[in-house]
Design a protein around this motif. Structure first.
Motif, PDB file in Angstrom:
ATOM      1  N   UNK A  25      32.766  26.278 -31.069  1.00 35.60           N
ATOM      2  CA  UNK A  25      32.074  25.973 -29.814  1.00 35.60           C
ATOM      3  C   UNK A  25      30.669  25.456 -30.090  1.00 35.60           C
ATOM      4  N   UNK A  26      30.139  24.614 -29.208  1.00 36.94           N
ATOM      5  CA  UNK A  26      28.758  24.152 -29.372  1.00 36.94           C
ATOM      6  C   UNK A  26      27.777  25.322 -29.370  1.00 36.94           C
ATOM      7  N   UNK A  27      26.706  25.185 -30.110  1.00 41.85           N
ATOM      8  CA  UNK A  27      25.645  26.185 -30.174  1.00 41.85           C
ATOM      9  C   UNK A  27      24.517  25.766 -29.233  1.00 41.85           C
ATOM     10  N   UNK A  28      24.004  26.688 -28.467  1.00 37.88           N
ATOM     11  CA  UNK A  28      22.887  26.395 -27.566  1.00 37.88           C
ATOM     12  C   UNK A  28      21.720  27.313 -27.886  1.00 37.88           C
ATOM     13  N   UNK A  29      20.515  26.794 -27.713  1.00 37.27           N
ATOM     14  CA  UNK A  29      19.310  27.588 -27.966  1.00 37.27           C
ATOM     15  C   UNK A  29      18.172  27.014 -27.142  1.00 37.27           C
ATOM     16  N   UNK A  30      17.261  27.875 -26.769  1.00 40.69           N
ATOM     17  CA  UNK A  30      16.080  27.457 -26.016  1.00 40.69           C
ATOM     18  C   UNK A  30      14.900  27.367 -26.973  1.00 40.69           C
ATOM     19  N   UNK A  31      14.434  26.160 -27.213  1.00 44.09           N
ATOM     20  CA  UNK A  31      13.307  25.951 -28.114  1.00 44.09           C
ATOM     21  C   UNK A  31      12.001  26.060 -27.342  1.00 44.09           C
ATOM     22  N   UNK A  32      11.082  26.844 -27.851  1.00 45.71           N
ATOM     23  CA  UNK A  32       9.728  26.927 -27.297  1.00 45.71           C
ATOM     24  C   UNK A  32       8.788  26.279 -28.298  1.00 45.71           C
ATOM     25  N   UNK A  33       8.250  25.149 -27.920  1.00 46.92           N
ATOM     26  CA  UNK A  33       7.471  24.333 -28.846  1.00 46.92           C
ATOM     27  C   UNK A  33       6.185  23.856 -28.178  1.00 46.92           C
ATOM     28  N   UNK A  34       5.319  23.261 -28.979  1.00 47.71           N
ATOM     29  CA  UNK A  34       4.050  22.748 -28.464  1.00 47.71           C
ATOM     30  C   UNK A  34       4.291  21.641 -27.439  1.00 47.71           C
ATOM     31  N   UNK A  35       3.374  21.456 -26.504  1.00 43.70           N
ATOM     32  CA  UNK A  35       3.565  20.459 -25.441  1.00 43.70           C
ATOM     33  C   UNK A  35       3.808  19.043 -25.936  1.00 43.70           C
ATOM     34  N   UNK A  36       3.254  18.679 -27.100  1.00 49.29           N
ATOM     35  CA  UNK A  36       3.421  17.313 -27.611  1.00 49.29           C
ATOM     36  C   UNK A  36       4.484  17.228 -28.701  1.00 49.29           C
ATOM     37  N   UNK A  37       5.278  18.268 -28.884  1.00 46.65           N
ATOM     38  CA  UNK A  37       6.281  18.293 -29.953  1.00 46.65           C
ATOM     39  C   UNK A  37       7.425  17.334 -29.654  1.00 46.65           C
ATOM     40  N   UNK A  38       8.067  16.858 -30.703  1.00 45.86           N
ATOM     41  CA  UNK A  38       9.186  15.920 -30.583  1.00 45.86           C
ATOM     42  C   UNK A  38      10.516  16.678 -30.483  1.00 45.86           C
ATOM     43  N   UNK A  39      11.552  15.921 -30.183  1.00 46.84           N
ATOM     44  CA  UNK A  39      12.890  16.514 -30.146  1.00 46.84           C
ATOM     45  C   UNK A  39      13.312  16.969 -31.533  1.00 46.84           C
ATOM     46  N   UNK A  40      12.859  16.274 -32.572  1.00 46.93           N
ATOM     47  CA  UNK A  40      13.167  16.692 -33.936  1.00 46.93           C
ATOM     48  C   UNK A  40      12.560  18.066 -34.227  1.00 46.93           C
ATOM     49  N   UNK A  41      11.363  18.306 -33.722  1.00 44.47           N
ATOM     50  CA  UNK A  41      10.729  19.611 -33.911  1.00 44.47           C
ATOM     51  C   UNK A  41      11.441  20.696 -33.113  1.00 44.47           C
TER      52      UNK A  41
END
Length: 230
Positions: free
Chosen positions: A120-136
């Motif tokens: 099954x696909x894995x899902x997660x909620x990323x908490x990152x800096x406001x200017x962070x990229x999708x790669x981050x």
């Protein structure tokens, strides 16, 4: 009228080859990148290293054997639903929340000797800096990542262990040696959907076919003129 027959035939073959051009495009085994900000997956126009997702957005990654076009690539099998992924994660000051969906694909798409880490696909909620990229965002929830020298995303959470956007001549499940990426692909700022940067132009076989038809047409024209001079 008979003198025109070779030319008509040659022209017909040429049209057939040109029409068959898109069907000759390769499939690739690669990680595709998807923007789910509107609630539906759309093939991303920017790679994850350049895209800067907004707070409350969803972004997906799917490993599969797909054609080198967004409308033919395999989408993540989980919904682009920010609430379902990040609803239980409280907002934090100085951070943005991005729902990340990682779909490792089907066993049939796995390289020889490997299997997807999970079904099954894995899902997660990323908490990152406001200017962070999708790669981050991806790196914060699905390490280790692997990129090649052209910034093409090759592996997520260590999968697959080898290979990077290799073209496959015979479809899913066909083992192939990795292609050397020479242009932008799904992992960086891309204008083309081709993972290895080679799927947008005509194939070598098509060019050879066109050259052969052109030679046939020239020979037919020369023969027709020769008959007229007799």
């Amino acid at each position: 009228m008979r003198r025109l027959t070779p030319l008509v035939l040659a022209f017909g073959i040429l049209l057939t080859l040109v029409a068959a051009g898109p069907a000759l495009a390769s499939s690739y085994r690669y990680w595709s990148f998807w923007d789910g900000s509107a609630g539906q997956w759309a093939y991303a126009s920017l790679g994850p290293s350049m895209a800067r997702p907004a707070d409350g957005s969803a972004w997906g990654f799917r490993f599969a054997v797909s054609k080198d076009a967004g409308d033919e690539a395999a989408r993540p099998r989980a919904a682009a639903d920010f609430g379902a992924v990040c609803g239980a994660t409280p907002a934090a000051e100085g951070k943005k929340r991005v729902a990340v969906v990682v779909d490792f694909g089907l066993p049939a798409d796995a390289p020889s000797g490997e299997e997807p880490p999970q079904d099954a696909p894995r899902t997660a909620c990323a908490q990152i800096a406001p200017d962070a990229t999708a790669a981050e965002a991806l790196a914060s929830v699905a390490k280790p990542l692997r990129y090649n020298s052209a910034a093409l995303l090759c592996a997520v959470s260590g999968y697959p262990k080898q290979g990077c956007g290799e073209p496959l001549a015979e479809g899913p499940g066909t083992a192939s040696s990795p292609a050397t990426a020479t242009a932008s692909g799904p992992a960086d700022g891309r204008d083309s959907a081709s993972p290895a940067g080679s799927g947008s132009g005509p194939s070598a076989g098509l060019l050879v076919g066109i050259a052969a038809v052109a030679a046939l047409a020239a020979a037919a024209l020369w023969q027709s003129r020769r008959r007229r001079t007799r």
